[in-house]
Design a protein around this motif. Sequence first.
Motif, PDB file in Angstrom:
ATOM      1  N   PRO A   1       6.855   6.267   1.997  1.00  0.00           N
ATOM      2  CA  PRO A   1       6.633   7.649   2.437  1.00  0.00           C
ATOM      3  C   PRO A   1       6.942   7.860   3.917  1.00  0.00           C
ATOM      4  CG  PRO A   1       4.774   6.864   1.117  1.00  0.00           C
ATOM      5  CD  PRO A   1       5.641   5.674   1.390  1.00  0.00           C
ATOM      6  N   ARG A   2       7.269   9.081   4.257  1.00  0.00           N
ATOM      7  CA  ARG A   2       7.312   9.490   5.657  1.00  0.00           C
ATOM      8  C   ARG A   2       5.915   9.255   6.228  1.00  0.00           C
ATOM      9  NH1 ARG A   2      11.957  12.949   5.468  1.00  0.00           N
ATOM     10  NH2 ARG A   2      12.332  13.648   3.326  1.00  0.00           N
ATOM     11  N   ALA A   3       5.821   9.027   7.531  1.00  0.00           N
ATOM     12  CA  ALA A   3       4.509   8.674   8.075  1.00  0.00           C
ATOM     13  C   ALA A   3       4.314   9.170   9.486  1.00  0.00           C
ATOM     14  CB  ALA A   3       4.307   7.159   8.022  1.00  0.00           C
TER      15      ALA A   3
ATOM     16  N   HIS B   1       0.820  -1.210   0.000  1.00  0.00           N
ATOM     17  CA  HIS B   1       0.000   0.000   0.000  1.00  0.00           C
ATOM     18  C   HIS B   1       0.854   1.260   0.000  1.00  0.00           C
ATOM     19  CE1 HIS B   1      -3.551  -2.405   1.919  1.00  0.00           C
ATOM     20  NE2 HIS B   1      -3.440  -2.609   0.629  1.00  0.00           N
ATOM     21  N   LEU B   2       1.942   1.254   0.744  1.00  0.00           N
ATOM     22  CA  LEU B   2       2.815   2.428   0.781  1.00  0.00           C
ATOM     23  C   LEU B   2       3.488   2.659  -0.564  1.00  0.00           C
ATOM     24  CD1 LEU B   2       4.391   2.000   4.320  1.00  0.00           C
ATOM     25  CD2 LEU B   2       2.615   3.624   3.627  1.00  0.00           C
ATOM     26  N   HIS B   3       3.836   1.591  -1.253  1.00  0.00           N
ATOM     27  CA  HIS B   3       4.419   1.742  -2.587  1.00  0.00           C
ATOM     28  C   HIS B   3       3.395   2.293  -3.569  1.00  0.00           C
ATOM     29  CE1 HIS B   3       7.751  -1.434  -1.653  1.00  0.00           C
ATOM     30  NE2 HIS B   3       8.019  -0.240  -1.150  1.00  0.00           N
ATOM     31  N   GLU B   4       2.135   1.933  -3.399  1.00  0.00           N
ATOM     32  CA  GLU B   4       1.081   2.496  -4.246  1.00  0.00           C
ATOM     33  C   GLU B   4       0.941   3.999  -4.005  1.00  0.00           C
ATOM     34  OE1 GLU B   4      -1.604  -1.604  -4.506  1.00  0.00           O
ATOM     35  OE2 GLU B   4      -2.147  -0.017  -3.090  1.00  0.00           O
ATOM     36  N   HIS B   5       1.039   4.403  -2.753  1.00  0.00           N
ATOM     37  CA  HIS B   5       1.030   5.837  -2.455  1.00  0.00           C
ATOM     38  C   HIS B   5       2.218   6.529  -3.120  1.00  0.00           C
ATOM     39  CE1 HIS B   5      -2.309   6.429   0.261  1.00  0.00           C
ATOM     40  NE2 HIS B   5      -1.936   5.433   1.042  1.00  0.00           N
ATOM     41  N   LEU B   6       3.389   5.950  -2.963  1.00  0.00           N
ATOM     42  CA  LEU B   6       4.600   6.572  -3.500  1.00  0.00           C
ATOM     43  C   LEU B   6       4.529   6.694  -5.010  1.00  0.00           C
ATOM     44  CD1 LEU B   6       7.275   7.737  -2.547  1.00  0.00           C
ATOM     45  CD2 LEU B   6       8.288   5.462  -2.794  1.00  0.00           C
ATOM     46  N   ASP B   7       3.970   5.712  -5.668  1.00  0.00           N
ATOM     47  CA  ASP B   7       3.855   5.750  -7.119  1.00  0.00           C
ATOM     48  C   ASP B   7       2.961   6.897  -7.582  1.00  0.00           C
ATOM     49  OD1 ASP B   7       4.569   4.465  -9.659  1.00  0.00           O
ATOM     50  OD2 ASP B   7       2.424   4.027  -9.820  1.00  0.00           O
ATOM     51  N   ALA B   8       2.069   7.352  -6.691  1.00  0.00           N
ATOM     52  CA  ALA B   8       1.195   8.481  -7.006  1.00  0.00           C
ATOM     53  C   ALA B   8       1.813   9.818  -6.628  1.00  0.00           C
ATOM     54  CB  ALA B   8      -0.145   8.313  -6.292  1.00  0.00           C
ATOM     55  N   GLY B   9       3.070   9.797  -6.177  1.00  0.00           N
ATOM     56  CA  GLY B   9       3.740  11.030  -5.792  1.00  0.00           C
ATOM     57  C   GLY B   9       3.586  11.388  -4.336  1.00  0.00           C
ATOM     58  N   VAL B  10       2.980  10.495  -3.542  1.00  0.00           N
ATOM     59  CA  VAL B  10       2.783  10.748  -2.113  1.00  0.00           C
ATOM     60  C   VAL B  10       4.075  10.417  -1.374  1.00  0.00           C
ATOM     61  CG1 VAL B  10       1.555  10.000  -0.046  1.00  0.00           C
ATOM     62  CG2 VAL B  10       0.309  10.396  -2.173  1.00  0.00           C
ATOM     63  N   THR B  11       4.683  11.426  -0.785  1.00  0.00           N
ATOM     64  CA  THR B  11       5.946  11.246  -0.064  1.00  0.00           C
ATOM     65  C   THR B  11       5.761  11.300   1.443  1.00  0.00           C
ATOM     66  OG1 THR B  11       6.453  13.606  -0.147  1.00  0.00           O
ATOM     67  CG2 THR B  11       7.242  12.234  -1.983  1.00  0.00           C
ATOM     68  N   ALA B  12       4.518  11.564   1.898  1.00  0.00           N
ATOM     69  CA  ALA B  12       4.221  11.568   3.332  1.00  0.00           C
ATOM     70  C   ALA B  12       2.759  11.209   3.524  1.00  0.00           C
ATOM     71  CB  ALA B  12       4.515  12.926   3.961  1.00  0.00           C
ATOM     72  N   ILE B  13       2.482  10.448   4.577  1.00  0.00           N
ATOM     73  CA  ILE B  13       1.104  10.116   4.908  1.00  0.00           C
ATOM     74  C   ILE B  13       0.851  10.409   6.386  1.00  0.00           C
ATOM     75  CG2 ILE B  13       1.006   8.281   3.172  1.00  0.00           C
ATOM     76  CD1 ILE B  13       1.002   6.288   5.593  1.00  0.00           C
ATOM     77  N   ARG B  14      -0.408  10.651   6.695  1.00  0.00           N
ATOM     78  CA  ARG B  14      -0.864  10.643   8.082  1.00  0.00           C
ATOM     79  C   ARG B  14      -1.936   9.568   8.159  1.00  0.00           C
ATOM     80  NH1 ARG B  14      -5.043  14.340  11.216  1.00  0.00           N
ATOM     81  NH2 ARG B  14      -5.928  14.209   9.136  1.00  0.00           N
ATOM     82  N   SER B  15      -1.763   8.645   9.076  1.00  0.00           N
ATOM     83  CA  SER B  15      -2.700   7.540   9.217  1.00  0.00           C
ATOM     84  C   SER B  15      -3.411   7.652  10.558  1.00  0.00           C
ATOM     85  CB  SER B  15      -1.966   6.201   9.111  1.00  0.00           C
ATOM     86  OG  SER B  15      -2.893   5.137   9.062  1.00  0.00           O
ATOM     87  N   PRO B  16      -4.573   8.308  10.589  1.00  0.00           N
ATOM     88  CA  PRO B  16      -5.304   8.442  11.851  1.00  0.00           C
ATOM     89  C   PRO B  16      -6.088   7.166  12.130  1.00  0.00           C
ATOM     90  CG  PRO B  16      -6.459   9.618  10.130  1.00  0.00           C
ATOM     91  CD  PRO B  16      -5.237   9.018   9.495  1.00  0.00           C
ATOM     92  N   GLY B  17      -5.381   6.163  12.545  1.00  0.00           N
ATOM     93  CA  GLY B  17      -5.959   4.853  12.792  1.00  0.00           C
ATOM     94  C   GLY B  17      -5.290   3.789  11.944  1.00  0.00           C
ATOM     95  N   LEU B  18      -4.743   2.768  12.613  1.00  0.00           N
ATOM     96  CA  LEU B  18      -4.128   1.631  11.939  1.00  0.00           C
ATOM     97  C   LEU B  18      -4.683   0.337  12.524  1.00  0.00           C
ATOM     98  CD1 LEU B  18      -0.357   2.668  11.710  1.00  0.00           C
ATOM     99  CD2 LEU B  18      -1.879   2.250   9.768  1.00  0.00           C
TER     100      LEU B  18
END
Length: 346
Positions: free
Chosen positions: A101-103, A69-86
């Motif tokens: 991405p940074r997280a 999932h993180l690689h899918e984010h990165l492929d879209a240009g997302v270099t940082a995420i905030r995950s309010p709930g895991l």
Amino acid sequence: MVVRVRGYALPHGEYVDLYADGDRWTTDPVAAAELVAEGWLVPGLVDAHTHPGAENPGDPLDESMLRKHLHEHLDAGVTAIRSPGLAGEPPPWFGVAPDAPRAWHAGPWLAQHGQFFFGWGHRPGLDKLAETAAAQARRTGWAKIIADWGIGDTVIPVDVLRAAVDAVHAVGGRLAVHTQQAAGGAIAVAAGVDSVEHGMCLDPALLNDMAARDMVLTPTLSVIEASLARTRDRPDNPGKRWYVEGASAHPALAAAAAEAGVTVLAGTDSLPHGRIIDEVRALAAAGLRPHDALGAASWSARAYLGLPGLEAGAPADAVIYESDPRLDLRQLAHPLAVILRGNRVR
């Protein structure tokens, strides 16, 4: 390879020539630097509401799925995420791995007994909620509370939520709150939470108060609109009527929030991951200026997370486009290059 990028840097549009000195941008030339892209430079994209690592609600956190999932984010240009709930506590590499991405994260959700997805989160009881939220925020900087859930469910009492806010702030953390009911939204604003997640059915009259208190709204507009399309085809019932009414008004709420001066963040919420462009376009379609819609997924979100943009000393993240993406948001799907921590990853 030492990365070099140059072009018109958003949000200000000034021409810059940047070199990656490790994980920091510098304007000082670096020997043997290679120009990887030239065009319009956007600070690395941010998905401010995403829950990677599980395929279905209630599933445990899966490390291999988390990487995917993180690689899918990165492929879209997302270099940082905030995950309010895991779905669980993440592995040590989460947020620091060079290929992800940074997280920022809030750990498992905190909910009332009998509410939220079975198998996900903790249900500490109202008398322990503030203590539990503070302990989570002490570990990660964030905690996440489900203020309301189904129709007819009891919402978190305002005094309990306010105590949780105070406890989280006392340890230097921030509190994000899920709300999709009018009562839960009103309680979240009254309690002074830091971040309202979704915010569907929120009374627009509360937006000025949110702006005055520096509260942010993450409307997750694209996923709510997608759910609305499916919900319209279902048989009539109270749940359908609630969702159709709230989701239909949600784009106007997001636009009104931006107009009122509330910081709006872009977040995609659920599967599939790597859809931040859909959220930017949904925000623009709702009435946000393209500049502000893109900022919600870039410089505004990065500033909220404490990340400077494209300037000397800032973390070396960027997405480069051939021309100004604000003039045609479809261009966000076609970057010339994606830079994370000073390395070209796409």
